[in-house]
Design a protein around this motif. Structure first.
Motif, PDB file in Angstrom:
ATOM      1  N   HIS A 122       0.398  -6.455   1.455  1.00 47.85           N
ATOM      2  CA  HIS A 122      -0.791  -7.017   2.099  1.00 47.85           C
ATOM      3  C   HIS A 122      -1.228  -8.233   1.293  1.00 47.85           C
ATOM      4  O   HIS A 122      -1.301  -8.166   0.069  1.00 47.85           O
ATOM      5  CB  HIS A 122      -1.934  -6.003   2.083  1.00 47.85           C
ATOM      6  N   CYS A 178      -0.531  -1.961   9.861  1.00 41.42           N
ATOM      7  CA  CYS A 178      -0.063  -1.015   8.855  1.00 41.42           C
ATOM      8  C   CYS A 178      -0.774   0.318   9.072  1.00 41.42           C
ATOM      9  O   CYS A 178      -1.932   0.360   9.498  1.00 41.42           O
ATOM     10  CB  CYS A 178      -0.358  -1.568   7.472  1.00 41.42           C
ATOM     11  N   CYS A 191       0.849  -1.186   0.000  1.00 40.86           N
ATOM     12  CA  CYS A 191       0.000   0.000   0.000  1.00 40.86           C
ATOM     13  C   CYS A 191       0.888   1.241   0.000  1.00 40.86           C
ATOM     14  O   CYS A 191       2.107   1.145  -0.046  1.00 40.86           O
ATOM     15  CB  CYS A 191      -0.916  -0.005   1.214  1.00 40.86           C
TER      16      CYS A 191
HETATM   17 ZN    ZN Z   1      -1.040  -0.844   4.396  1.00 40.58          ZN
END
Ligand code: ZN
Length: 411
Positions: free
Chosen positions: A239, A294, A232
């Motif tokens: 992920h 995260c 991301c």
């Molecule tokens: Zn992330």
């Protein structure tokens, strides 16, 4: 990845489905899904490896009647029999949903124009990038691989904002754009790069020369194709879509699970696949789990970028050479670019190792000094002294797929 009661229930369902295939009927003959009550029970199940899938050629993996199979893909075998993976309509749609999610994690929207350079056909890459783009509502430009002139013309005329490619082809395009001095006519913002092992230097060069943010997309034909995980905006770790798979990290030599945070081989169990469910499939990709939450808030667990394969090492003069180790040592040498090749030959009863590397430094003296440094660093990192040869930028071959790094000419 953390096991839960829900996942265990999904795994039992998956085993029930899988056992309808010829392959798992035999491979899991003595295994009854209702006996898998705990994570420990699950971790006793046998692995499935690529060789098993090859032996199931052509449709031994199909867990549904043929009339429910809407498509097949085949994974590229460098040797011998290919692997055929059958997909149901749900599998194809699930894959598109996962791919759409990948694009969203990369901040790509329906306003983007996505140029697709990975190949179409039996290989899963191109069509996966396309289905995801269409489900997202973005504009797909399905060019497929090759024809660099046309790629660049389309990129300029259509105002492509997202490039999807292997790292090798992204580098080739970046170098060509730089060479032609047309960077100011390119509107690229992001690159989505099929995850393979690629060094920090190569990443930095592609990002700089194209002026884009890069995303690593993960996947393999045996498990849908690319699109089962991506990093991301907040972090370089990927992920992994935990609603579609359960993954573990094992020691490739012993098959035992590695300690939290340790590097190991990624093993994947599908949770929803119908056409060819897989249980404990060994990907041979090496990575490690990234603990903690995260910053993006996603609940999907993360793995670090793939940094090698458990089966791509070579043994020379009793020493094991991993390409990832070579990536790492070369990235520490100033004046050495990301591109290199290792040739292993057998002459007069001896193994000879030659490391070719690209450098922008032009003079004979500078190159000679770099060769000495590479030989020294190689010895320190790998344990054996090669012959190093400097060549100019762009002199080593680029590939549209994965660029091979080690050429073993001994056999
Ligand atoms: Zn992330």
């Amino acid at each position: 990845m953390k096991m839960t009661e829900n996942i265990l229930a999904e795994i039992r369902k998956n085993i029930r489905r899988a056992k309808k295939s010829e392959f798992y009927k035999k491979h899991f003959a003595d295994i009854h899904p209702e006996d898998i009550k705990t994570e420990a029970d699950f971790r006793k199940l046998p692995f499935t490896d690529k060789e098993d899938l090859r032996n199931a050629y052509p449709l031994g993996l199909a867990a549904v009647p043929e009339e429910r199979i809407v498509r097949i893909h085949s994974s590229s075998g460098t040797t011998g029999t290919p692997v055929i993976i059958p997909y149901t309509r749900k599998d194809v749609l699930d894959w598109a949903k996962m791919f759409k999610r990948c694009y969203e994690y990369a901040g790509i929207t329906s306003k983007d124009k996505i140029q697709i350079t990975p190949g179409y056909g039996l290989w899963t890459a191109g069509i996966g990038f396309q289905l995801g783009a269409e489900l997202l509502g973005a504009m797909a430009l399905p060019l497929g691989p090759g024809n660099t002139d046309k790629q660049i013309k389309m990129m300029i005329d259509m105002g492509t904002t997202v490039l999807t490619a292997t790292s090798s082809y992204a580098l080739l395009l970046a170098e060509e754009i730089e060479r032609r001095g047309i960077k100011n006519r390119i509107k690229l913002k992001k690159g989505v790069i099929g995850s393979e092992r690629w060094g920090k230097k190569m990443r930095a060069r592609i990002a700089d020369e194209l002026g884009v943010e890069l995303y690593d997309i993960y996947g393999l034909t045996e498990i849908y194709g690319p699109g089962i995980g991506i990093n991301c905006m907040h972090d370089s770790a990927m992920h992994m879509w935990s609603d579609y798979m359960f993954y573990e990290l094992i020691d490739p030599a012993t098959g035992k699970r590695v300690k939290q945070g340790e590097r190991g081989e990624l093993v994947i169990t599908t949770l929803q696949k119908e056409g060819a469910p897989l249980i404990r499939y060994r990907t041979h990709d090496l990575t490690r789990e990234v603990p903690g939450d995260c910053a993006c808030g996603s609940e999907h667990p993360r793995i670090a970028a793939i940094d090698g394969r458990s089966d791509d090492m070579v043994k020379v003069k009793g020493t094991v050479v991993y390409p990832s180790r070579v990536d790492e040592l070369l990235s520490g040498v100033d004046g050495v670019s990301s591109e290199y090749q290792i040739m292993i030959d057998h002459m007069n009863g001896k193994d000879i190792v030659t490391v070719y590397f690209e450098t922008p430094r032009p003079t004979h003296e500078e190159r000679g000094a770099l060769e000495k440094t590479v030989e020294r660093e190689f010895k320190a990192a790998v344990g054996m002294t090669p012959k190093a040869k400097a060549v100019g930028m762009g002199e080593l071959p680029r590939s549209e797929k994965k660029t091979p790094r080690i050429f073993d000419n001994r056999y």
